[in-house]
Scaffold this active site. Structure first.
Site, mmCIF file in Angstrom:
data_model
loop_
_atom_site.group_PDB
_atom_site.id
_atom_site.type_symbol
_atom_site.label_atom_id
_atom_site.label_comp_id
_atom_site.label_asym_id
_atom_site.label_seq_id
_atom_site.Cartn_x
_atom_site.Cartn_y
_atom_site.Cartn_z
ATOM 1 N N LYS A 88 0.856 -1.193 0.000
ATOM 2 C CA LYS A 88 0.000 0.000 0.000
ATOM 3 C C LYS A 88 0.888 1.237 0.000
ATOM 4 O O LYS A 88 2.062 1.203 0.383
ATOM 5 C CB LYS A 88 -0.940 0.010 1.209
ATOM 6 C CG LYS A 88 -0.254 0.056 2.582
ATOM 7 C CD LYS A 88 0.230 1.420 3.039
ATOM 8 C CE LYS A 88 0.996 1.366 4.339
ATOM 9 N NZ LYS A 88 1.675 2.642 4.671
ATOM 10 N N ASP A 132 -3.310 -0.887 9.868
ATOM 11 C CA ASP A 132 -2.964 -1.204 8.482
ATOM 12 C C ASP A 132 -3.447 -2.595 8.092
ATOM 13 O O ASP A 132 -3.806 -2.838 6.939
ATOM 14 C CB ASP A 132 -1.448 -1.119 8.275
ATOM 15 C CG ASP A 132 -0.933 0.314 8.240
ATOM 16 O OD1 ASP A 132 -1.722 1.227 8.525
ATOM 17 O OD2 ASP A 132 0.252 0.514 7.927
#
Length: 262
Positions: free
Chosen positions: A10, A128
């Site tokens: 990401k 996350d």
């Protein structure tokens, strides 16, 4: 039975730190999007009731342990991890690996957990990790009263992403210790990273990579998360290739990637 899963990296399209909370954590607003750089997770069911993975401190092991303990699963699994996402780069490889294990064990062991339950479990491992369960481009508040929800922002990026990872390791501890509190939280979150306020001064190389991205045609360039990875957004593939070729000469860990929206 065995499974192979891709765990995507990401980038943070923005990160704003509102301040420090009474529990010493920080209130953070961030925008995530997944990109086409992957670790590989392989899960294989085994007869013995244990987790066969060498590093018990790794989030991969912690994710499997959480599933077994939380759901009282009396089955075993062998986990193989092939790393492609640079470690300690701000690209979220470890969190994505953990999310892949949660989703993979749900399928391997036929646990029939819905996304809501998977996210709930993932949050015990980290914000996350929870994001990597759902993916896409999402705005999230971490810490504080607004924490716990993801807002879908659709397709913010169209084109190509060049990611460059210099040989600089910035730990989470260092990143948060060096926050300049008088300067944070003063800008809209998109295309801004509060960690850059100090990191660009301490690590001029990160600043040079950003400048190189812009010079070679990037519309936007930003450090991802706590760093040290830097990405540039390009609408034209030719310009992305030009920036990639320029940076690749000096930085081995340079990639041309695309956003993931599936």
């Amino acid at each position: 039975m065995s499974l192979k899963l891709l765990a995507p990296a990401k980038i943070n399209l923005g990160l704003s730190i509102a301040g420090k909370l009474p529990n010493n954590f920080h209130e953070v607003k961030t925008i995530y999007t997944q990109i086409s750089l992957f670790d590989l997770i392989e899960l294989e069911e085994i007869k013995d009731d244990f987790i066969d993975f060498p590093d018990k401190r790794n989030l991969v092991y912690q994710a499997a342990k959480l599933v077994k303990e939380k759901l009282k699963v009396k089955r075993g699994v062998k986990i193989r991890l092939t790393k492609k996402i640079p470690i300690g780069s701000g690209l979220g490889g470890g969190s994505s690996d953990a999310a892949a294990v949660l989703k993979g064990l749900n399928k391997l062991w036929r646990l029939n957990l819905g996304q809501k339950k998977l996210i709930e479990m993932a949050k015990k491992l980290g914000s996350d990790v929870a994001y990597q369960i759902i993916g896409g481009t999402k705005l999230e508040f971490q810490g504080g009263e607004k924490a716990g929800k993801f807002m879908d922002l659709g397709k913010l990026i169209k084109g190509w992403i060049v990611v460059c990872v210099p040989e600089i390791f910035i730990s989470s501890k260092e990143a948060y210790q060096k926050i300049e509190y008088d300067k944070i939280g003063k800008t809209e979150v998109l295309w801004h990273n509060d960690f850059e306020i100090w990191s660009l001064k301490q690590y001029p190389e990160i600043k040079k990579i950003k400048e190189s991205m812009i010079k070679n045609g990037a519309e936007k360039s930003l450090m991802s998360g706590k760093g040290s990875a830097v990405f540039g957004i390009f609408t034209e593939k030719k310009e992305a290739e030009k920036a990639y070729n320029h940076l690749k000469q000096k930085y081995k860990k340079t990639y041309i990637l695309e956003p993931i929206y599936d």
